[in-house]
Every structure is written in structure tokens, then in C-alpha cells.
Design a protein around this motif. Sequence first.
Motif, short mmCIF file in Angstrom:
data_model
loop_
_atom_site.label_atom_id
_atom_site.label_comp_id
_atom_site.label_asym_id
_atom_site.label_seq_id
_atom_site.Cartn_x
_atom_site.Cartn_y
_atom_site.Cartn_z
N LYS A 154 31.61 68.42 -19.41
CA LYS A 154 32.61 67.46 -19.02
C LYS A 154 32.24 66.02 -18.79
O LYS A 154 31.18 65.85 -18.11
CB LYS A 154 33.32 68.16 -17.52
CG LYS A 154 34.65 67.17 -17.59
CD LYS A 154 35.19 67.89 -16.13
CE LYS A 154 36.36 66.92 -15.59
NZ LYS A 154 35.78 65.56 -15.53
N GLU A 155 33.03 65.03 -19.68
CA GLU A 155 32.60 63.80 -19.45
C GLU A 155 33.36 63.27 -18.22
O GLU A 155 34.05 63.58 -17.72
CB GLU A 155 33.19 63.22 -20.76
CG GLU A 155 32.41 63.60 -22.03
CD GLU A 155 32.88 62.75 -23.18
OE1 GLU A 155 32.39 62.81 -24.21
OE2 GLU A 155 33.66 61.79 -23.05
N TYR A 156 32.68 62.29 -17.71
CA TYR A 156 33.09 61.63 -16.47
C TYR A 156 34.35 60.96 -16.73
O TYR A 156 34.57 60.31 -17.52
CB TYR A 156 32.09 60.45 -16.25
CG TYR A 156 32.63 59.52 -14.91
CD1 TYR A 156 33.40 58.90 -14.82
CD2 TYR A 156 32.17 60.23 -13.52
CE1 TYR A 156 33.80 58.10 -13.54
CE2 TYR A 156 32.40 59.48 -12.44
CZ TYR A 156 33.23 58.54 -12.33
OH TYR A 156 33.72 57.86 -11.34
N GLY B 256 30.93 65.53 -14.29
CA GLY B 256 30.08 66.02 -15.10
C GLY B 256 28.60 65.97 -15.05
O GLY B 256 27.99 66.70 -15.50
N HIS B 257 28.22 65.57 -13.81
CA HIS B 257 26.70 65.53 -13.53
C HIS B 257 26.14 66.89 -12.99
O HIS B 257 25.06 67.03 -13.28
CB HIS B 257 26.48 64.29 -12.56
CG HIS B 257 26.78 63.03 -13.07
ND1 HIS B 257 27.06 61.86 -12.26
CD2 HIS B 257 27.29 62.53 -14.44
CE1 HIS B 257 27.38 61.09 -13.08
NE2 HIS B 257 27.35 61.22 -14.10
N GLU B 258 27.14 67.66 -12.43
CA GLU B 258 26.49 68.98 -11.87
C GLU B 258 27.10 70.11 -12.74
O GLU B 258 28.25 69.96 -12.72
CB GLU B 258 26.55 68.82 -10.45
CG GLU B 258 25.62 68.05 -9.64
CD GLU B 258 26.48 66.86 -9.44
OE1 GLU B 258 25.61 65.65 -9.52
OE2 GLU B 258 27.48 66.69 -9.45
N GLY C 128 39.42 73.25 -8.58
CA GLY C 128 39.71 73.33 -7.10
C GLY C 128 38.68 72.10 -6.48
O GLY C 128 37.85 71.52 -7.22
N CYS C 129 38.83 72.13 -5.17
CA CYS C 129 37.71 71.12 -4.63
C CYS C 129 36.53 71.62 -4.46
O CYS C 129 36.23 72.78 -4.04
CB CYS C 129 38.46 70.99 -3.15
SG CYS C 129 39.87 70.10 -3.19
N GLY C 130 35.56 70.91 -5.24
CA GLY C 130 34.19 71.52 -5.57
C GLY C 130 33.55 71.58 -4.14
O GLY C 130 33.65 71.29 -3.20
N PRO C 131 32.15 71.91 -4.62
CA PRO C 131 31.57 72.34 -5.72
C PRO C 131 31.92 73.73 -6.04
O PRO C 131 32.02 74.77 -5.52
CB PRO C 131 30.14 72.12 -5.90
CG PRO C 131 29.79 72.44 -4.18
CD PRO C 131 31.03 72.04 -3.81
N MET C 132 32.08 74.13 -7.63
CA MET C 132 32.61 75.25 -8.08
C MET C 132 31.29 75.84 -8.63
O MET C 132 30.90 76.16 -9.82
CB MET C 132 33.42 75.01 -9.19
CG MET C 132 34.89 74.34 -8.85
SD MET C 132 35.70 75.09 -7.88
CE MET C 132 36.61 76.20 -9.21
#
Length: 122
Positions: free
Chosen positions: A72-74, A55-57, A99-103
Motif C-alpha cells: 500500500k502506498e503512503y 505502507g511501511h510495515e 481497523g486500528c492497527g497493527p493488523m
Amino acid sequence: QVQLQESGGGSVQVGSSLRLSCTASGRLTSSYDMAWYRQAPGKGREFVAGVSWSGHESYYGDAEKGRFINSKEYGAKTMYLQMNDHENEETATYCCNAGCGPMTGKGEGDLWGQGTQVTVLS
């Protein structure tokens, strides 16, 4: 088996707000980032916003910057898209993607929800 379920779609007036949710069920690992895409009738799929698993990025399409907030919360399995100041052109089916990020919109994940319809009325 992992499933994505969207909710919160509906009809809104131009200039108003709406919040969408996407909840993942099943064994979703911490390596999965999440995103929103939309597809209007007769048009291709378009990246709206993405968020890291922590949720940080957050990432946004050019048209959404400053008006939409994807959060989104961690550790949580639900992502929220707060859409403000809607424009007519944003009528579309909004789909959750993971999916496997980053999105960031440069590549789509391998998991998709069924989508939720957003109709912007003038």
C-alpha cells in the motif's frame, strides 16, 4: 460511512499468480491499517496478510511468507495483494478488513468488504 471494495478475484492454475485490490471509500482516517482474510468452504476465517496505513510495515500468515506481497502506498486508500505460486488449498473467499492497527492477525478490524472469490485449479 466507510466502505471496502475488493476486486481481482478469479480462477487460476496451481503455481500461477493473481493480484487482488481493496479500495476504501469514505472518510478513512490515518489510524486504520488494512488486512486480508480468507475463508474456504467449511473452514474458519484465516489471516492472510496485513499492512500499515503508511505502507511501511507488512505482516503475513505463515503459509504466505515468501509467496505473497501485501502493499500500500503512503496515504493511499488502495491495498494490493500479489499472490504468487498458488496452492490448491488457497481456494477461498478473500475479504478486505480495516481497523486500528497493527493488523498482524491477532485481532480483526471492525470494517469488512464483501469479498472476492479465488479458485485455484489443479
